[in-house]
Design a protein around this motif. Structure first.
Motif, PDB file in Angstrom:
ATOM      1  N   THR A 129       6.360 -13.981  -6.838  1.00 46.84           N
ATOM      2  CA  THR A 129       5.169 -13.245  -7.271  1.00 46.84           C
ATOM      3  C   THR A 129       5.266 -11.804  -6.809  1.00 46.84           C
ATOM      4  OG1 THR A 129       3.792 -15.239  -7.205  1.00 46.84           O
ATOM      5  CG2 THR A 129       2.660 -13.115  -7.122  1.00 46.84           C
ATOM      6  N   VAL A 130       5.146 -10.880  -7.752  1.00 49.30           N
ATOM      7  CA  VAL A 130       5.171  -9.451  -7.451  1.00 49.30           C
ATOM      8  C   VAL A 130       3.747  -8.925  -7.577  1.00 49.30           C
ATOM      9  CG1 VAL A 130       6.136  -7.211  -8.067  1.00 49.30           C
ATOM     10  CG2 VAL A 130       7.525  -9.284  -8.332  1.00 49.30           C
ATOM     11  N   THR A 131       3.206  -8.400  -6.503  1.00 50.36           N
ATOM     12  CA  THR A 131       1.814  -7.971  -6.492  1.00 50.36           C
ATOM     13  C   THR A 131       1.666  -6.538  -6.998  1.00 50.36           C
ATOM     14  OG1 THR A 131       2.046  -7.340  -4.170  1.00 50.36           O
ATOM     15  CG2 THR A 131       1.184  -9.544  -4.636  1.00 50.36           C
ATOM     16  N   LYS A 132       0.444  -6.161  -7.327  1.00 53.30           N
ATOM     17  CA  LYS A 132       0.145  -4.829  -7.840  1.00 53.30           C
ATOM     18  C   LYS A 132       0.308  -3.794  -6.736  1.00 53.30           C
ATOM     19  CE  LYS A 132      -3.181  -6.535 -11.270  1.00 53.30           C
ATOM     20  NZ  LYS A 132      -4.610  -6.592 -11.674  1.00 53.30           N
ATOM     21  N   GLN A 133       0.932  -2.683  -7.071  1.00 50.79           N
ATOM     22  CA  GLN A 133       1.197  -1.610  -6.123  1.00 50.79           C
ATOM     23  C   GLN A 133       0.465  -0.338  -6.551  1.00 50.79           C
ATOM     24  OE1 GLN A 133       3.060  -2.262  -3.183  1.00 50.79           O
ATOM     25  NE2 GLN A 133       2.642  -4.300  -4.036  1.00 50.79           N
ATOM     26  N   PRO A 134       0.273   0.596  -5.618  1.00 45.27           N
ATOM     27  CA  PRO A 134      -0.424   1.846  -5.966  1.00 45.27           C
ATOM     28  C   PRO A 134       0.320   2.629  -7.041  1.00 45.27           C
ATOM     29  CG  PRO A 134      -0.311   1.560  -3.587  1.00 45.27           C
ATOM     30  CD  PRO A 134       0.564   0.504  -4.188  1.00 45.27           C
ATOM     31  N   GLU A 135      -0.458   3.343  -7.863  1.00 39.28           N
ATOM     32  CA  GLU A 135       0.090   4.186  -8.920  1.00 39.28           C
ATOM     33  C   GLU A 135      -0.354   5.630  -8.698  1.00 39.28           C
ATOM     34  OE1 GLU A 135      -0.825   2.681 -12.778  1.00 39.28           O
ATOM     35  OE2 GLU A 135      -0.316   0.602 -12.260  1.00 39.28           O
ATOM     36  N   ALA A 136       0.317   6.557  -9.365  1.00 37.42           N
ATOM     37  CA  ALA A 136       0.033   7.988  -9.188  1.00 37.42           C
ATOM     38  C   ALA A 136      -1.059   8.453 -10.144  1.00 37.42           C
ATOM     39  CB  ALA A 136       1.312   8.788  -9.396  1.00 37.42           C
ATOM     40  N   ARG A 137      -2.151   7.722 -10.224  1.00 41.54           N
ATOM     41  CA  ARG A 137      -3.285   8.098 -11.065  1.00 41.54           C
ATOM     42  C   ARG A 137      -4.519   7.388 -10.533  1.00 41.54           C
ATOM     43  NH1 ARG A 137      -3.917   4.289 -15.812  1.00 41.54           N
ATOM     44  NH2 ARG A 137      -2.579   2.491 -15.342  1.00 41.54           N
ATOM     45  N   ALA A 150      -9.060  -1.104  -8.415  1.00 40.36           N
ATOM     46  CA  ALA A 150      -9.311   0.333  -8.227  1.00 40.36           C
ATOM     47  C   ALA A 150      -8.094   0.986  -7.590  1.00 40.36           C
ATOM     48  CB  ALA A 150     -10.539   0.539  -7.348  1.00 40.36           C
ATOM     49  N   ASN A 151      -7.698   2.140  -8.139  1.00 40.59           N
ATOM     50  CA  ASN A 151      -6.536   2.875  -7.643  1.00 40.59           C
ATOM     51  C   ASN A 151      -6.922   4.332  -7.428  1.00 40.59           C
ATOM     52  OD1 ASN A 151      -3.262   2.539  -7.582  1.00 40.59           O
ATOM     53  ND2 ASN A 151      -3.846   4.609  -8.165  1.00 40.59           N
ATOM     54  N   ALA A 200       0.322  12.827  -0.799  1.00 43.50           N
ATOM     55  CA  ALA A 200       1.330  11.864  -0.346  1.00 43.50           C
ATOM     56  C   ALA A 200       0.776  10.461  -0.207  1.00 43.50           C
ATOM     57  CB  ALA A 200       1.912  12.317   0.994  1.00 43.50           C
ATOM     58  N   TRP A 201      -0.534  10.297  -0.415  1.00 45.24           N
ATOM     59  CA  TRP A 201      -1.165   8.992  -0.209  1.00 45.24           C
ATOM     60  C   TRP A 201      -1.596   8.384  -1.539  1.00 45.24           C
ATOM     61  CZ3 TRP A 201      -1.457   6.709   4.561  1.00 45.24           C
ATOM     62  CH2 TRP A 201      -1.168   7.521   5.662  1.00 45.24           C
ATOM     63  N   ALA A 202      -1.481   7.067  -1.609  1.00 42.58           N
ATOM     64  CA  ALA A 202      -1.992   6.320  -2.764  1.00 42.58           C
ATOM     65  C   ALA A 202      -2.444   4.957  -2.276  1.00 42.58           C
ATOM     66  CB  ALA A 202      -0.922   6.183  -3.849  1.00 42.58           C
TER      67      ALA A 202
END
Length: 641
Positions: free
Chosen positions: A156-164, A185-186, A191-193
């Motif tokens: 299982t690959v979980t959701k990771q932060p995106e640049a938006r 919510a993202n 440098a932070w996400a």
């Protein structure tokens, strides 16, 4: 078809979605590209631990992505079996929402993988709200993932932060008065996400008396400390409660004709589960194509229950159980706790010379898994499920209970090389593993000795793939598995040898139409050192058994047109006992394995904002138990969605 996609600071997702604007107004950016969506995965990381084109990987991999999960409105992992070939759910603990599967004829024994980490978690409930995709690697995968059954690995690959920045809200309700809300919510700033997934649901289920409550909080925070350094923290916190909980029905003839909502449970039964995990990962670009990765994981679950279960009979039929007199026991599990701690240290790189390209990976893995359980049960009455009315009283007080604690400690080194030579793709991997397994009786005050043993295992994988043309490849692969045999002793007091498995597979991967891919595979898996009865002592076992699974699979995924997406899968399995000390077991189909199964799903988008989906699932007849244990078949079924 070229479409224009307007990206604003807030993204509105399909379904019931609400965008939340950010305080700062940003310029609108117009991007031209192909916005046609489909269910086609072109890359997967689970087979090799490195992102690799599936068309050029000599391993059978199926990926269920976030888009397909959303279109099917799946809540729980066991429903994933309806979307892949050769996979069927294993149901236990009633209708537990765990990732317990039968893959190519063999159980995964409750061992799954989360972002590449091996997690032993029998029946631990999992939610899909924070899942980006689930990748099914078919066949033995011990060379990268360690001790496991030979049918395959589920990562299982979980959701990771995106640049938006975006916020998505989904609401749903079903005919069992079960409501659910999820939030994704993202936020990204410099440098932070960070990304936060929340889920909550409660209501009744399709089983009489049963009520569920579930909550998930899953934060992820990423810090890009520099152009070459990235640090990621991820947490998962989930609480599941079930009341009026059912632990299934007895395997007796006629049980499959009962209404699907039938239960033998009572209103006083319950199941509570809390699971928590933390993952910390550092990725460092070292230059010259070298990448260093250090990742740590700790996870645990605490579970307790009071249930009504089918009678714990050696033979439900011979002991007087029938459809009209189904035995029950009241069972209290005061401890049912798995925990996992792991460290992965990896170095990967790329080099080329003389027209040959190498993508290599070297790793050190340290792993500790503990599973402790204890319980107590008393007999209840026998009832006729066709006329059953709940109303009994718990016949005991929960107190000290007997059980077992099993632990495994692993130290492993693994190497892998992906080689490109013209139209050839070669894959070679080797793992050296040292596993210390132990088992002791609970409660610990009983003073019973601990059984333990240390085993060394070497597992390998070899694969070769040839690109016939840019759209078609053929491949062959050989892989091995290793899994300790825990629990009990052999004649003379020694512990059991580990199970060993191996697979040979040939296949073809082809582009049928632009955006539509097909995969066909033939395979044979053999598992040795299976526990069987000891002819010299019926109370003991020996590792003399062998099981074999031979079959074929076909998968189709992608789109037929810009408005029509589809996925379809079919499998044929001949999974048998090929060696056993009991002659009655020989050549019998393995329990729970359908010889024929298949599924299909298509989604049509006739107009913007409107989707129409239609699917079907077919599972053939399965053995409910091996000969001598209520031997009969569960009937085939077909379901429309």
């Amino acid at each position: 078809m070229m479409r224009h996609l307007i990206l604003s600071p807030c993204a509105m997702a399909a379904g019931l979605a609400f965008a939340q604007t950010t305080p700062t107004a940003l310029e609108r950016v117009e991007v031209s590209g192909n916005a046609e969506r489909n269910y086609l995965a072109t890359e997967a990381s689970s087979a090799t631990r490195l992102a690799a084109p599936l068309k050029e990987t000599p391993v059978s991999v199926q990926s269920v992505d976030a888009e397909l999960l959303r279109d099917r409105a799946l809540r729980h992992p066991n429903a994933l079996a309806d979307l892949v070939a050769g996979v069927q759910p294993i149901v236990g603990y009633g209708s537990s929402t765990s990732q317990y599967f039968n893959i190519r004829g063999f159980s995964n024994a409750g061992v799954n993988y989360r972002n590449g980490f091996r997690i032993a978690e029998v029946y631990t409930p999992r939610d899909l709200a924070n899942v980006e995709r689930v990748e099914f690697v078919k066949g033995p995968a011990s060379v990268l993932y360690g001790a496991a059954q030979p049918g395959g690995a589920v990562n299982t690959v979980t959701k990771q932060p995106e640049a938006r920045d975006f916020t998505r809200l989904d609401l749903s309700w079903d005919r069992f008065d079960s409501g659910r809300i999820t939030v994704d919510a993202n936020r990204s700033s410099g440098a932070w996400a960070g990304r936060l997934n929340l889920a909550a649901d409660q209501g009744h289920t399709w089983i009489d008396l049963e009520k569920n409550r579930n909550a998930l909080v899953a934060p992820v925070l990423r810090w890009q400390a520099g152009p070459d350094t990235r640090l990621t923290y991820e947490g998962e916190f989930q609480r599941t409660e079930r009341r009026g909980w059912s632990n299934g029905l007895l395997a007796v003839p006629g049980v499959a004709d009962l209404p699907f909502s039938t239960t033998l449970s009572e209103p006083w039964t319950w199941l509570n589960n809390t699971n928590v995990s933390h993952r910390l990962e550092l990725q460092q670009q070292l230059g010259a194509g070298l990448v260093f990765r250090q990742a740590l994981l700790t996870s645990w679950a605490k579970r307790g229950m009071v249930s009504v279960s089918p009678a714990f009979s050696a033979d439900p039929v011979a002991d007087g159980n029938s459809l009209g007199a189904m035995g029950r026991v009241a069972y209290a599990q005061v401890r049912d706790n798995p925990s996992n701690d792991a460290s992965q240290t990896e170095l990967s790189g790329h080099w080329a010379a003389g027209g040959v390209s190498h993508q290599w990976l070297a790793g050190l893995e340290l792993q500790r898994s503990v599973f402790s359980y204890s319980g107590v049960y008393n007999s209840l009455d026998s009832v006729d499920p066709r006329r059953f009315q709940p109303g009994s009283t718990p016949p005991y007080a929960i107190g000290d209970a007997s059980g077992t604690e099993r632990a495994g400690r692993t130290v492993a080194l693994y190497l892998q090389d992906q080689i490109t030579l013209g139209d050839w793709r070669l894959l070679a991997g080797l793992r050296q593993e040292r596993v210390r397994s132990s088992s002791r009786a609970l409660p610990a005050s009983a003073g019973s000795a601990s059984d333990s043993q240390t085993e060394n295992a070497t597992t390998a994988r070899l694969g070769a793939l040839y690109l016939l043309n840019p759209g078609t490849s053929v491949y062959y692969s050989f892989s091995q598995s290793f899994s300790p045999n825990l629990g009990g002793r052999a004649q003379g007091g020694s512990l059991f040898k580990a199970e060993r498995g191996s697979q040979h597979e040939v296949g073809i991967k082809a582009t049928l139409l632009p955006g539509l891919e097909a995969t066909a595979a033939l395979f044979e898996i053999r598992k040795r050192n299976v526990l069987t009865g000891d002819p010299a002592n019926p109370t003991l076992s020996i590792t003399n058994g062998e099981q074999r699974s031979r079959g074929s699979e076909f998968s189709l995924a992608g789109r037929l047109s810009p408005t029509l997406k589809l996925t379809a899968n079919a499998s044929s399995l001949d999974a048998k006992v090929t060696r056993d000390t009991d002659p009655a077991q020989l050549n019998q189909q393995l329990v729970g394995v359908a010889r024929r199964s298949g599924n299909a799903w298509a989604l049509w988008n006739p107009a913007p904002g409107w989707d129409l989906g239609l699917g079907a699932v077919h599972v053939g007849a399965r053995e409910a138990a091996q000969p001598g244990l209520a031997y009969f078949k569960l009937p085939a079924y077909t379901r429309l969605d």
